[in-house]
Write a protein that holds these residues in place. Structure first.
Motif, PDB file in Angstrom:
ATOM      1  N   CYS A  11     -18.740 -47.504  16.414  1.00 18.30           N
ATOM      2  CA  CYS A  11     -19.877 -46.962  17.550  1.00 18.30           C
ATOM      3  C   CYS A  11     -19.850 -46.199  18.389  1.00 18.30           C
ATOM      4  O   CYS A  11     -18.627 -45.721  19.147  1.00 18.30           O
ATOM      5  CB  CYS A  11     -19.986 -48.568  18.621  1.00 18.30           C
ATOM      6  N   CYS A  14     -18.621 -47.011  22.119  1.00 20.79           N
ATOM      7  CA  CYS A  14     -18.237 -47.908  23.125  1.00 20.79           C
ATOM      8  C   CYS A  14     -16.006 -47.235  21.883  1.00 20.79           C
ATOM      9  O   CYS A  14     -15.245 -47.888  22.048  1.00 20.79           O
ATOM     10  CB  CYS A  14     -17.799 -48.699  23.002  1.00 20.79           C
ATOM     11  N   CYS A  27     -24.620 -52.780  18.366  1.00 17.93           N
ATOM     12  CA  CYS A  27     -24.026 -52.529  19.578  1.00 17.93           C
ATOM     13  C   CYS A  27     -23.640 -50.452  19.873  1.00 17.93           C
ATOM     14  O   CYS A  27     -24.267 -50.610  21.175  1.00 17.93           O
ATOM     15  CB  CYS A  27     -22.648 -52.153  18.684  1.00 17.93           C
ATOM     16  N   HIS A  28     -24.258 -50.078  19.288  1.00 17.90           N
ATOM     17  CA  HIS A  28     -24.736 -48.023  19.300  1.00 17.90           C
ATOM     18  C   HIS A  28     -25.523 -48.998  20.341  1.00 17.90           C
ATOM     19  O   HIS A  28     -26.019 -47.883  21.881  1.00 17.90           O
ATOM     20  CB  HIS A  28     -24.832 -47.984  18.093  1.00 17.90           C
ATOM     21  N   CYS A  31     -25.448 -49.804  23.915  1.00 14.84           N
ATOM     22  CA  CYS A  31     -24.445 -49.247  24.523  1.00 14.84           C
ATOM     23  C   CYS A  31     -25.264 -47.881  25.229  1.00 14.84           C
ATOM     24  O   CYS A  31     -24.521 -47.415  26.414  1.00 14.84           O
ATOM     25  CB  CYS A  31     -23.004 -48.497  23.793  1.00 14.84           C
TER      26      CYS A  31
END
Ligand SMILES: [Zn+2]
Length: 47
Positions: A11, A14, A27-28, A31
């Motif tokens: 990602c 993070c 996740c991306h 975030c």
């Protein structure tokens, strides 16, 4: 002989790393949207 290739997806926000592209994307997206980490996603991160 190198046959086994481990591809790790990261990602870019993070910097957590994942074994699958879909997890890294999740996740991306999280975030970017919430500017925080989702424990339900980061628990799949590769250490
Ligand atoms: Zn992330």
């Amino acid at each position: 002989m190198k046959k086994r290739k481990e591809i790790i997806y990261e990602c870019s926000i993070c910097k957590f790393k994942y074994k699958t592209k879909s997890l890294a994307k999740k996740c991306h997206d999280w975030c970017r949207k919430y500017k925080s980490c989702n424990i339900n996603i980061t628990k799949y991160a590769v250490k």
